[in-house]
Write an enzyme that holds these catalytic residues in place. Structure first.
Site, short mmCIF file in Angstrom:
data_model
loop_
_atom_site.label_atom_id
_atom_site.label_comp_id
_atom_site.label_asym_id
_atom_site.label_seq_id
_atom_site.Cartn_x
_atom_site.Cartn_y
_atom_site.Cartn_z
N LEU A 170 -55.85 -8.63 -15.30
CA LEU A 170 -55.20 -7.52 -16.03
C LEU A 170 -54.81 -7.99 -17.42
O LEU A 170 -54.21 -9.06 -17.58
CB LEU A 170 -53.94 -7.07 -15.26
CG LEU A 170 -52.98 -6.14 -15.99
CD1 LEU A 170 -53.63 -4.79 -16.27
CD2 LEU A 170 -51.71 -5.93 -15.17
N ASP A 194 -40.33 6.36 -22.17
CA ASP A 194 -39.25 7.04 -22.89
C ASP A 194 -38.16 7.52 -21.92
O ASP A 194 -38.44 7.81 -20.76
CB ASP A 194 -39.84 8.23 -23.66
CG ASP A 194 -38.90 8.72 -24.74
OD1 ASP A 194 -37.88 8.06 -25.02
OD2 ASP A 194 -39.18 9.80 -25.32
N HIS A 237 -31.99 0.49 -20.33
CA HIS A 237 -33.05 -0.47 -20.68
C HIS A 237 -33.27 -1.49 -19.57
O HIS A 237 -34.41 -1.81 -19.25
CB HIS A 237 -32.73 -1.16 -22.01
CG HIS A 237 -32.69 -0.21 -23.18
ND1 HIS A 237 -33.68 0.71 -23.41
CD2 HIS A 237 -31.78 -0.04 -24.18
CE1 HIS A 237 -33.39 1.41 -24.50
NE2 HIS A 237 -32.23 1.00 -24.97
N GLY A 241 -32.32 5.73 -22.50
CA GLY A 241 -30.98 6.08 -22.98
C GLY A 241 -30.44 7.30 -22.25
O GLY A 241 -29.30 7.31 -21.76
#
Ligand code: FPP
Length: 245
Positions: free
Chosen positions: A130, A19, A36, A22
């Protein structure tokens, strides 16, 4: 203080709510898109370090069902970034024995994204070092709703009896059916919320919140989170004495 990571006390399954892309950009006076694209660089660095450390499961919350409410242009940008990243990282996934796994309502994504995901998932399906899971158009309540509907259907068809429905059957009906429970959940950007992410799977997870925005969450930040995790005592309902026998 030097923070040494104990390789024997790593989470088996690390999940991250990425998060703050922006806000990172806005704070620098840049367009959100740059948040982003820099976020993608963090994804690359974190995947690399998770691989180096030997953590076998990493799950990233890349796009929630709620993110469909963002401006169309931003959604388009995120979808393009996804396609671009999957294409540019494909060889690296193969070389490094990484399996790509997507969870969520993949059918809701643009066809071009679906095709790329299917292609990369198929080509990496036998990789074992992974499991990199990307949650896309994902919502935990939607996942549970689906699971319940499918279980009810099977009960109705007599494929399974109601008495047999237990936690393991529920697990088998989730998108995450092939993944272990989450051990450590990290959320960046200072928000202290779960936002409809892996509600069932984080039942016993340790939660780690940091103010750092996702584009700034790099190797050192990951080490801080792991160090913090390793200094907690996971008791699963037992007493401290029972754990330390
Ligand atoms: C949160 O920041 C981030 C997202 C909604 C998207 C995350 C996507 C990427 C990092 C790129 C693509 C991913 C992969 C796996 C290649 P925000 O926009 O919610 O930030 P804000 O809360 O500050 O507005």
């Amino acid at each position: 203080m030097k923070k040494n990571i104990d390789k024997y006390k790593l989470p088996k399954h690390l999940a991250i709510i990425m998060d703050g892309n922006g806000r990172w950009a806005e704070k620098k006076g840049l367009k959100r898109i740059l948040g982003h694209t820099n976020g993608v660089d963090s994804v690359k660095e974190i995947v690399e370090e998770v691989l180096n450390l030997g953590i076998p499961y990493l799950t990233l919350y890349a796009f929630s069902t709620d993110n469909w409410n963002r401006p169309k242009k931003e959604i388009g940008t995120l979808m393009n970034l996804l396609i671009k990243s999957l294409r540019s990282e494909f060889e690296k996934l193969l070389e490094n024995n990484i399996r790509l796994n997507a969870i969520g309502d993949i059918s809701a994504l643009p066809k071009s994204v679906q095709n790329e995901i299917n292609h990369v998932s198929e080509k990496t399906k036998n990789n074992t070092k992974l499991v990199l899971t990307i949650a896309l158009s994902y919502g935990a309540r939607e996942e549970l709703e689906n699971a319940i509907k499918n279980i009810l259907r099977e009960v109705k068809n007599n494929t399974i009896s109601m008495e047999k429905v237990d936690q393991s059957i529920i697990n088998k009906h989730l998108y995450t059916r092939n993944l272990p429970d989450v051990d450590l959940l990290i959320r960046t950007s200072g928000e202290k919320r779960i936002s409809n992410f892996l509600l069932w799977q984080i039942a016993y997870a340790e939660l780690y919140f940091t103010k750092v925005y996702w584009p700034d969450f790099r190797k050192k930040e990951l080490h801080n989170a792991l160090f913090n995790y390793q200094n907690r005592e996971r008791r699963f309902g037992k007493t401290s004495k029972q754990i330390n026998i």
